[in-house]
Design an enzyme around this catalytic site. Sequence first.
Site, short mmCIF file in Angstrom:
data_model
loop_
_atom_site.label_atom_id
_atom_site.label_comp_id
_atom_site.label_asym_id
_atom_site.label_seq_id
_atom_site.Cartn_x
_atom_site.Cartn_y
_atom_site.Cartn_z
N GLU A 88 42.21 40.16 75.88
CA GLU A 88 40.88 40.66 76.29
C GLU A 88 39.82 40.09 75.37
O GLU A 88 38.73 39.71 75.81
CB GLU A 88 40.87 42.19 76.26
N GLU A 89 40.16 40.06 74.08
CA GLU A 89 39.16 39.66 73.08
C GLU A 89 38.75 38.19 73.22
O GLU A 89 37.78 37.76 72.62
CB GLU A 89 39.69 39.94 71.66
N ASP A 145 38.71 51.51 76.64
CA ASP A 145 38.56 50.50 75.58
C ASP A 145 37.64 51.09 74.52
O ASP A 145 36.44 51.21 74.72
CB ASP A 145 37.96 49.23 76.20
N ASP A 169 39.68 49.45 68.34
CA ASP A 169 39.52 48.43 69.40
C ASP A 169 40.76 47.57 69.51
O ASP A 169 40.87 46.57 68.83
CB ASP A 169 38.29 47.57 69.09
N HIS A 220 43.12 47.16 76.90
CA HIS A 220 43.68 45.95 76.28
C HIS A 220 44.45 46.29 75.01
O HIS A 220 44.04 47.15 74.23
CB HIS A 220 42.61 44.89 76.03
ZN LIG Z 1 38.06 46.25 73.12
#
Ligand SMILES: [Zn+2]
Length: 313
Positions: free
Chosen positions: A159-160, A188, A125, A113
């Site tokens: 994604e989050e 990820d 992240d 992502h």
């Molecule tokens: Zn992530």
Amino acid sequence: MRILIALAAALMVAGATTAQAAAPAVMAAPNINGANVKAHLTQLQSIASANGGNRAHGRPGYLASVNWVKSKLDAAGFTTRVQSFTYGGATGYNLIADYPGGDANNVVMLGGHLDSVTSGPGINDNGTGSASILEVALQMKATNFKPTKHVRFGWWGAEELGLRGSRAYVNSLSSTEKSRIKAYLNFDMTGSPNPGYFVYDGTEHKPVIPGSVDLQKRLEAGFASFGVPTELTLVNGRSDHAAFTAAGIATGGTFTGAEKIKTTAQAQKWGGTAGQAFDRCYHRSCDTMSNINDTALDRNADVIAWTLWATAA
Ligand SMILES: [Zn+2]
């Protein structure tokens, strides 16, 4: 009847000869230069800094990230497309990039992502996974890799906010298109500052998809080839492989840890600090360029290349 048998035998001999003559030497995966991956991360940090400090869904830093990654892939000859979707009243984007050639009925896909949370630039992240698969993609071209299978990359949006982009992508595929994807590898968080070396447990999904165990073993073999011990982890559908797994596609991935605490045994095995989170800046504003362990980032990038070459060759 007789002549057909003779002809078949002649063809078999010819085929065997041709196969021997044409068989290329097995191409070794390139060692990925960690400095190149860091340079991509620096770009993502600059994009966040220029756009209010994040690269989150619905914010300008996200689309700027998509456009920057796309420009690199376009320049390397990938066929790219941006798929849009709507979530939470905002338009989200997935970037899909196809490497030219390979068997279109036998697709190996890698993804991660590209969005961050709103509270920070999202460098570990998931700048790390995004930058690493970008560098691996660029090295496919640089080394003139000619895999027998077709290779496709995906950078997922939102994604989050609940794996929105990867779900939108998988849902957009016909059942035939889904059946062509034989493997999906997800990356990820691959540069956590107090890293662990985790491989997705291929038996997590029930019923078990046999190909997932094969991918798990291949990723483990990749780390073993670099002398790095690993542990299996249950990601429990917390990242973008979940949409592929739900569609019955074999999935695998690597992870260097998030908010969980590193144990004493893990610190003895991998170094770092016991009693501290793998990533103390998980989903925080301090997830910046200084929130990266260079060794973990480089090792994971090498394993990504190693596994792609082994899977798609
Ligand atoms: Zn992530």
